[in-house]
Design a protein around this motif. Structure first.
Motif, PDB file in Angstrom:
ATOM      1  N   ARG A 162      44.048  43.917  42.227  1.00 39.55           N
ATOM      2  CA  ARG A 162      44.598  43.670  43.555  1.00 39.55           C
ATOM      3  C   ARG A 162      43.844  42.548  44.279  1.00 39.55           C
ATOM      4  O   ARG A 162      43.686  42.565  45.491  1.00 39.55           O
ATOM      5  CB  ARG A 162      44.584  44.943  44.410  1.00 39.55           C
ATOM      6  CG  ARG A 162      45.571  44.897  45.556  1.00 39.55           C
ATOM      7  CD  ARG A 162      45.606  46.187  46.339  1.00 39.55           C
ATOM      8  NE  ARG A 162      46.498  46.068  47.497  1.00 39.55           N
ATOM      9  CZ  ARG A 162      46.810  47.056  48.302  1.00 39.55           C
ATOM     10  NH1 ARG A 162      46.331  48.266  48.080  1.00 39.55           N
ATOM     11  NH2 ARG A 162      47.609  46.860  49.325  1.00 39.55           N
ATOM     12  N   THR A 163      43.396  41.562  43.514  1.00 42.60           N
ATOM     13  CA  THR A 163      42.692  40.419  44.096  1.00 42.60           C
ATOM     14  C   THR A 163      43.454  39.116  43.849  1.00 42.60           C
ATOM     15  O   THR A 163      43.595  38.301  44.752  1.00 42.60           O
ATOM     16  CB  THR A 163      41.275  40.300  43.502  1.00 42.60           C
ATOM     17  OG1 THR A 163      40.574  41.520  43.727  1.00 42.60           O
ATOM     18  CG2 THR A 163      40.509  39.161  44.142  1.00 42.60           C
ATOM     19  N   GLY A 164      43.922  38.917  42.620  1.00 42.45           N
ATOM     20  CA  GLY A 164      44.628  37.683  42.330  1.00 42.45           C
ATOM     21  C   GLY A 164      44.695  37.410  40.842  1.00 42.45           C
ATOM     22  O   GLY A 164      44.324  38.247  40.014  1.00 42.45           O
ATOM     23  N   ILE A 165      45.181  36.219  40.495  1.00 46.35           N
ATOM     24  CA  ILE A 165      45.329  35.789  39.110  1.00 46.35           C
ATOM     25  C   ILE A 165      44.110  34.951  38.733  1.00 46.35           C
ATOM     26  O   ILE A 165      43.643  34.133  39.527  1.00 46.35           O
ATOM     27  CB  ILE A 165      46.626  34.974  38.920  1.00 46.35           C
ATOM     28  CG1 ILE A 165      47.848  35.801  39.357  1.00 46.35           C
ATOM     29  CG2 ILE A 165      46.798  34.543  37.474  1.00 46.35           C
ATOM     30  CD1 ILE A 165      49.161  35.038  39.316  1.00 46.35           C
ATOM     31  N   VAL A 166      43.626  35.136  37.523  1.00 46.53           N
ATOM     32  CA  VAL A 166      42.358  34.543  37.104  1.00 46.53           C
ATOM     33  C   VAL A 166      42.289  33.047  37.392  1.00 46.53           C
ATOM     34  O   VAL A 166      41.280  32.554  37.907  1.00 46.53           O
ATOM     35  CB  VAL A 166      42.081  34.836  35.605  1.00 46.53           C
ATOM     36  CG1 VAL A 166      43.187  34.329  34.696  1.00 46.53           C
ATOM     37  CG2 VAL A 166      40.736  34.265  35.188  1.00 46.53           C
ATOM     38  N   HIS A 167      43.342  32.298  37.086  1.00 43.77           N
ATOM     39  CA  HIS A 167      43.253  30.845  37.227  1.00 43.77           C
ATOM     40  C   HIS A 167      43.282  30.402  38.681  1.00 43.77           C
ATOM     41  O   HIS A 167      42.675  29.393  39.044  1.00 43.77           O
ATOM     42  CB  HIS A 167      44.372  30.174  36.429  1.00 43.77           C
ATOM     43  CG  HIS A 167      44.443  30.678  35.030  1.00 43.77           C
ATOM     44  ND1 HIS A 167      43.346  30.675  34.195  1.00 43.77           N
ATOM     45  CD2 HIS A 167      45.446  31.235  34.317  1.00 43.77           C
ATOM     46  CE1 HIS A 167      43.683  31.202  33.033  1.00 43.77           C
ATOM     47  NE2 HIS A 167      44.954  31.550  33.083  1.00 43.77           N
ATOM     48  N   GLN A 168      43.978  31.172  39.510  1.00 39.81           N
ATOM     49  CA  GLN A 168      43.977  30.849  40.933  1.00 39.81           C
ATOM     50  C   GLN A 168      42.653  31.260  41.572  1.00 39.81           C
ATOM     51  O   GLN A 168      42.105  30.521  42.399  1.00 39.81           O
ATOM     52  CB  GLN A 168      45.149  31.542  41.625  1.00 39.81           C
ATOM     53  CG  GLN A 168      45.392  31.035  43.037  1.00 39.81           C
ATOM     54  CD  GLN A 168      46.771  31.383  43.559  1.00 39.81           C
ATOM     55  OE1 GLN A 168      47.685  31.656  42.797  1.00 39.81           O
ATOM     56  NE2 GLN A 168      46.925  31.379  44.871  1.00 39.81           N
ATOM     57  N   VAL A 169      42.108  32.396  41.186  1.00 35.13           N
ATOM     58  CA  VAL A 169      40.789  32.807  41.674  1.00 35.13           C
ATOM     59  C   VAL A 169      39.731  31.805  41.203  1.00 35.13           C
ATOM     60  O   VAL A 169      38.798  31.465  41.943  1.00 35.13           O
ATOM     61  CB  VAL A 169      40.460  34.232  41.187  1.00 35.13           C
ATOM     62  CG1 VAL A 169      39.027  34.615  41.537  1.00 35.13           C
ATOM     63  CG2 VAL A 169      41.441  35.242  41.788  1.00 35.13           C
ATOM     64  N   PRO A 181      51.776  37.324  44.314  1.00 33.81           N
ATOM     65  CA  PRO A 181      50.897  36.228  44.735  1.00 33.81           C
ATOM     66  C   PRO A 181      49.680  36.083  43.816  1.00 33.81           C
ATOM     67  O   PRO A 181      49.167  37.066  43.284  1.00 33.81           O
ATOM     68  CB  PRO A 181      50.465  36.641  46.148  1.00 33.81           C
ATOM     69  CG  PRO A 181      51.480  37.638  46.589  1.00 33.81           C
ATOM     70  CD  PRO A 181      51.905  38.349  45.349  1.00 33.81           C
ATOM     71  N   GLY A 182      49.215  34.859  43.679  1.00 34.19           N
ATOM     72  CA  GLY A 182      48.054  34.597  42.843  1.00 34.19           C
ATOM     73  C   GLY A 182      46.739  34.882  43.528  1.00 34.19           C
ATOM     74  O   GLY A 182      45.697  34.907  42.875  1.00 34.19           O
ATOM     75  N   SER A 183      46.786  35.104  44.841  1.00 36.74           N
ATOM     76  CA  SER A 183      45.569  35.485  45.557  1.00 36.74           C
ATOM     77  C   SER A 183      45.955  36.056  46.918  1.00 36.74           C
ATOM     78  O   SER A 183      47.082  35.883  47.392  1.00 36.74           O
ATOM     79  CB  SER A 183      44.625  34.298  45.739  1.00 36.74           C
ATOM     80  OG  SER A 183      45.047  33.457  46.799  1.00 36.74           O
ATOM     81  N   LEU A 184      44.992  36.731  47.530  1.00 38.07           N
ATOM     82  CA  LEU A 184      45.218  37.308  48.855  1.00 38.07           C
ATOM     83  C   LEU A 184      45.427  36.229  49.906  1.00 38.07           C
ATOM     84  O   LEU A 184      46.048  36.480  50.949  1.00 38.07           O
ATOM     85  CB  LEU A 184      44.028  38.190  49.239  1.00 38.07           C
ATOM     86  CG  LEU A 184      43.837  39.448  48.372  1.00 38.07           C
ATOM     87  CD1 LEU A 184      42.445  40.036  48.597  1.00 38.07           C
ATOM     88  CD2 LEU A 184      44.903  40.479  48.684  1.00 38.07           C
ATOM     89  N   VAL A 185      44.927  35.026  49.640  1.00 40.33           N
ATOM     90  CA  VAL A 185      45.107  33.916  50.579  1.00 40.33           C
ATOM     91  C   VAL A 185      46.590  33.606  50.769  1.00 40.33           C
ATOM     92  O   VAL A 185      47.043  33.301  51.874  1.00 40.33           O
ATOM     93  CB  VAL A 185      44.346  32.666  50.084  1.00 40.33           C
ATOM     94  CG1 VAL A 185      44.647  31.460  50.973  1.00 40.33           C
ATOM     95  CG2 VAL A 185      42.847  32.929  50.049  1.00 40.33           C
TER      96      VAL A 185
END
Length: 916
Positions: free
Chosen positions: A173-180, A493-497
């Protein structure tokens, strides 16, 4: 650092002194001004790691004097600064490390010798599935199901986070590895305290996912590798590679109104795939860079596996610094990046000298048009205006075996299901099914879009297309439009941002109005975690044998990947995903046909709801700031209460139990301190003969587990209820499950069988048609080694180590193909499976091979030979003899193969050091 060329120097930044390997000093001895940016990074890596053994002055000089036109022939040892992992590929990595701890103890070593030496960061992003959708509660429902399904895996990862040094986990529940990675983990310039000295050097990375290349967009050199190669890097082993050719891609001009970064990347992908860049670096340059925001660059870099390159890199420039500032990196880090890049001649601006490249492509950005790619390969670009024709061109071939149902009557209310109606009943034509769902009755047809997913790091990392999708939704909602009732809609979404800026602009609510709700923070539909279709839709597809479609903002649309019931899959920008959800069909020309009828009774066209570039720019300017990034990444490794409540064992050695998720693999069983010898192969049988473009999606276990499959039968025997099967990806830590799913893709075609689809083969001695796993078990009992034969581009796709691991565990000793995708060939070597290629112009068909022969592969000479002789003996005793290329390309690869694989090589090295 041996420093044969006297390049060690000191860099001042932020009031600190950093040691570094100076390319400026080396440039006094060699002309480096026109060396490509990516090769400068490789050159620095060699200078810093020169030891006279793995890296010598000879390899350094080979890059410094790089011949752009020469065929690659010089091996170098590359050592990345760090490793990133996602959980599907990361769990088996950690399983292997845990198994190596057990094995090194048995060989007389110490468990703590098995410990990442390079920083390793794992992001849990592949486990969330779209079970719930279309409501405000979808996210919580999916997260709850995710934790319930993955308790054993997550407990194991929490153990690993405690047991291993230099290993961190970014929880679900944080994001996708490449976007993080792009938004937070990437350093661009790395620093490290070595022997009391502070060193600065380029941030370079290996990732256990092929789209690791996304980080190239900010000037970080990185690419996807197999899990076994990543494990070796984590354990301090350099990766052997040939100095690559570098293709320059010159960008000029500016994108026109209404054209997105997705349209651009699909164009770039098609151009580069046509040129042929497998095994090459691609480097972007030209005046067009100043019009490409960092997010657009990352979108292009992300798709490098789709155009076949090792990487697609952009230089460090002011735009990179702007992004570092926007994403909340410290002022000190940004200053260091600028100072280092300028000191090393790695800084790009308009005065920069244009590098020399192996070959150059050029694209005027103004010529790019709105596009999609499909129906089954990311390089098959289709102009938006041609999608309807594309659908008509392919649908016939997908429905040739359909049995038309005539004379049936509709049955809706009792079953809540669907019934196919033939030509004579209610005037509903073949290829159309009436469906009743949630109180509505509608027609499901060939070309109906049943999945519309805003998904994947490729596009969810890009505010322009995400906010563009929100603006399309806002204008559509204002006209009274919403997604069609048969469309499964989702946003991952790829991140919480991303959620923050969608909510800040009010566009999240607009997306929800037309049916798009957040379903989870992860890859979701892009990797096949699309979840089940509603029962009514699924039944309708089956009864009508319909060729239905998905439209997703992902990077992969290979056969059987998105959903087993969906035969046509198109990649598109997020705004177009929304548009196709509103239309509900591919059988429409969105450039001129009405997308729907508004609440005022008037037709609504795409041009009516498409945002202007200025509207998108205004939304970006007013919604995104560094505070968002700082807030969402402040405690990125901490996790929520669900994560922290998961119990996990302690100790240096993992306590294996009878888990169907986590199991001690058999790779080190019976392993001796000394390697054996490479023997010729005699009396082998073909496990399968395949055609062109067999992907790792075809080979590696992926997607759902069917209860009547070998893996399903195994899980049932272990007391697992089919509803709790989860996916193959989630069970990558258990080899018993994974080997049973290797080559089990429902769309794979074994040419040994006549027109049969799916994971089947012919057990030649008995003549039985069996599941590939069942045949492999039978061959193993008979003591028969196995081979696989295939056509061009074998192993294209994600960097899945299980495509190689499963091949090995099935008993395959060699794979003979016309050509290999780079990562898969490397993975086969890393697992001790021999990759070979047919001679140019030859393949199984041209040689008259059916796969029913017995095969001898001789002349390997302990793995040192570059060619081998194959003798295929038919049942009647006749023989066909041909020569193949042995694809062990470097001395290091031959050494790995002699040891039985990379991990065995590393394990023996570490155990030997302990014994000494």
């Amino acid at each position: 650092m041996k420093d044969s060329f006297s390049v060690r120097d000191t860099l001042q930044a932020n009031g600190k002194a950093y040691q570094f390997a100076s390319l400026t000093k080396l440039g006094r001895q060699f002309d480096l001004k026109r060396l490509p940016f990516s090769l400068k990074i490789l050159l620095e890596n060699l200078l810093r790691h020169e030891d006279g053994v793995n890296v010598t002055a000879k390899e350094i000089e080979a890059i410094a004097k790089w011949d752009a036109k020469a065929e690659p022939d010089t091996e170098i040892a590359f050592m990345p600064a760090r490793v990133v992992l996602q959980d599907f590929t990361g769990v088996p990595c950690v399983v292997d490390l845990a198994a190596m701890r057990d094995a090194v103890v048995k060989l007389g070593g110490d468990a703590t010798q098995i410990n990442p030496l390079a920083p390793a960061e794992l992001v849990i992003d592949h486990s969330v599935q779209v079970d719930a959708y279309g409501s405000a509660s979808a996210l919580e429902q999916n997260v709850e199901i995710e934790f319930e399904r993955n308790q054993e895996r997550y407990s194991f990862l929490r153990w690993g986070q405690k047991a291993f040094n230099n290993f961190k986990v970014v929880p679900p529940r944080t994001g996708i590895v490449h976007q993080v990675n792009l938004e937070h983990l990437a350093r661009v310039v790395f620093t490290n305290d070595a022997n009391g000295e502070n060193w600065a050097y380029p941030d370079t990375v290996f990732g256990t996912d092929s789209h690791t290349t996304m980080i190239n967009g900010i000037g970080v050199l990185g690419w996807g590798v197999g899990g076994i190669e990543a494990e070796a890097a984590m354990l301090g082993q350099p990766s052997s590679m040939l100095i690559p050719q570098v293709v320059g891609f010159k960008l000029t001009g500016k994108l026109n109104e209404g054209v997105t970064a997705t349209d651009l990347v699909l164009t770039v992908t098609q151009m580069l795939r046509k040129l042929g860049v497998v095994g090459k670096f691609v480097e972007f340059f030209g005046s067009g860079l100043k019009h490409l925001p960092l997010a657009d660059r990352a979108t292009i870099a992300n798709m490098a596996p789709e155009y076949g390159a090792t990487c697609g890199i952009f230089p460090i420039d002011q735009e990179a610094l702007n992004y570092l500032q926007l994403s909340g990196r410290s002022a000190e880090q940004i200053a260091l990046v600028e100072a280092y890049a300028k000191a090393q001649g790695m800084w790009h601006d308009e005065s920069s000298v244009e590098p020399v490249f192996t070959t150059t492509l050029e694209l005027d950005l103004a010529t790019v048009k709105p596009s999609l790619a499909g129906p089954k390969r990311p390089q098959d670009r289709v102009l938006l205006e041609g999608v309807q024709q594309s659908f008509h061109d392919v649908v016939g071939g997908l429905t040739t075996n359909r049995k038309t149902k005539n004379g049936d009557s509709a049955r809706f209310a009792n079953e809540g299901g669907a019934t196919a109606i033939g030509n004579e009943a209610n005037s509903v034509s073949e290829g159309t099914v009436r469906v009743a769902k949630d109180g509505e009755t509608f027609e499901l047809k060939d070309g109906s879009v049943v999945i519309a997913a805003i998904t994947s790091c490729t596009n969810t990392s890009n505010p322009a297309v995400m906010l563009g999708a929100g603006l399309v939704a806002k204008k559509a909602a204002a006209r009274g439009l919403k997604a069609k009732p048969w469309v499964k809609t989702s946003i991952g979404p790829g991140s919480l941002v991303v959620t923050d800026y969608l909510e800040k602009t009010g566009l999240m609510k607009e997306l929800e109005k037309v049916g798009f709700y957040i379903v989870g923070y992860g890859c979701t539909t892009c990797i096949g975690n699309s979840g089940p279709l509603p029962a009514e839709i699924s039944k309708g597809i089956a009864e009508g044998d319909l060729a239905v479609a998905s439209v997703l903002s992902g990077n992969r649309n290979f056969e059987g990947r998105v959903h087993p019931e969906v035969k046509m899959n198109y990649l598109a920008s997020p705004p177009l995903v929304v548009a196709y959800a509103l239309a509900g069909t591919l059988d429409i020309d969105l450039t001129k046909d009405a997308i729907g009828t508004g609440s005022d009774g008037q037709p609504v066209y795409l041009k009516d709801i498409w945002p202007t570039n200025q509207e998108i720019s205004d939304a970006i300017a007013g919604s995104i700031n560094a505070e968002m990034f700082n807030k969402n990444y402040a405690d990125v490794f901490k996790g929520d209460s669900r994560w922290n409540q998961i119990a996990s064992p302690d100790g240096a050695l993992f306590r294996w139990d009878d888990s169907t998720y986590i199991k001690n693999p058999p790779y080190f069983d019976g392993m001796s301190k000394e390697p054996g010898t490479v023997e010729d192969i005699h009396g082998a049988r073909a496990l399968g003969v395949f055609g062109d473009s067999i992907t790792t999606d075809h080979i590696s276990p992926a997607g759902s587990i069917k209860k009547d499959s070998p893996a399903g039968r195994f899980l049932i025997s272990k007391g697992v209820d089919p509803k709790d099967f989860n996916s193959y990806g989630s069970r990558r830590g258990n080899d018993d499950v994974m080997v049973r799913g290797t080559f089990a893709n429902i769309r794979i075609k074994n040419l040994m069988l006549d027109g049969v689809e799916g994971g089947y083969t012919l057990h030649v001695p008995s003549g039985e048609q069996l599941a590939i796993y069942d045949a492999a078990v039978k061959y193993k009992a008979e003591g028969t080694p196995l081979v696989v034969m295939a056509g061009k581009e074998y192993g294209t796709g994600s960097s899945r180590d299980w495509a190689a691991k499963g091949t090995l565990l099935l008993g395959v000793k060699a794979v003979i193909a016309e050509s290999f995708e780079r990562i898969h060939r490397s993975n086969l070597v890393g697992m001790g499976v021999l990759p070979c290629t047919f001679k140019a112009g030859q393949n199984a068909q041209s040689l008259g091979l059916t796969g029913k022969e017995s095969f001898d592969i001789t002349g390997l000479h302990g793995g040192e030979s570059k060619e081998a002789t194959v003798v295929a003996t038919a049942a009647d005793g006749s023989k066909k003899t041909f020569t193949v290329n042995v694809m062990l390309l470097t001395p290091k690869e031959r050494e790995f193969f002699r040891h039985g694989g990379i991990l065995q090589y590393v394990l023996r090295q570490l155990a030997g050091k302990k014994a000494a």
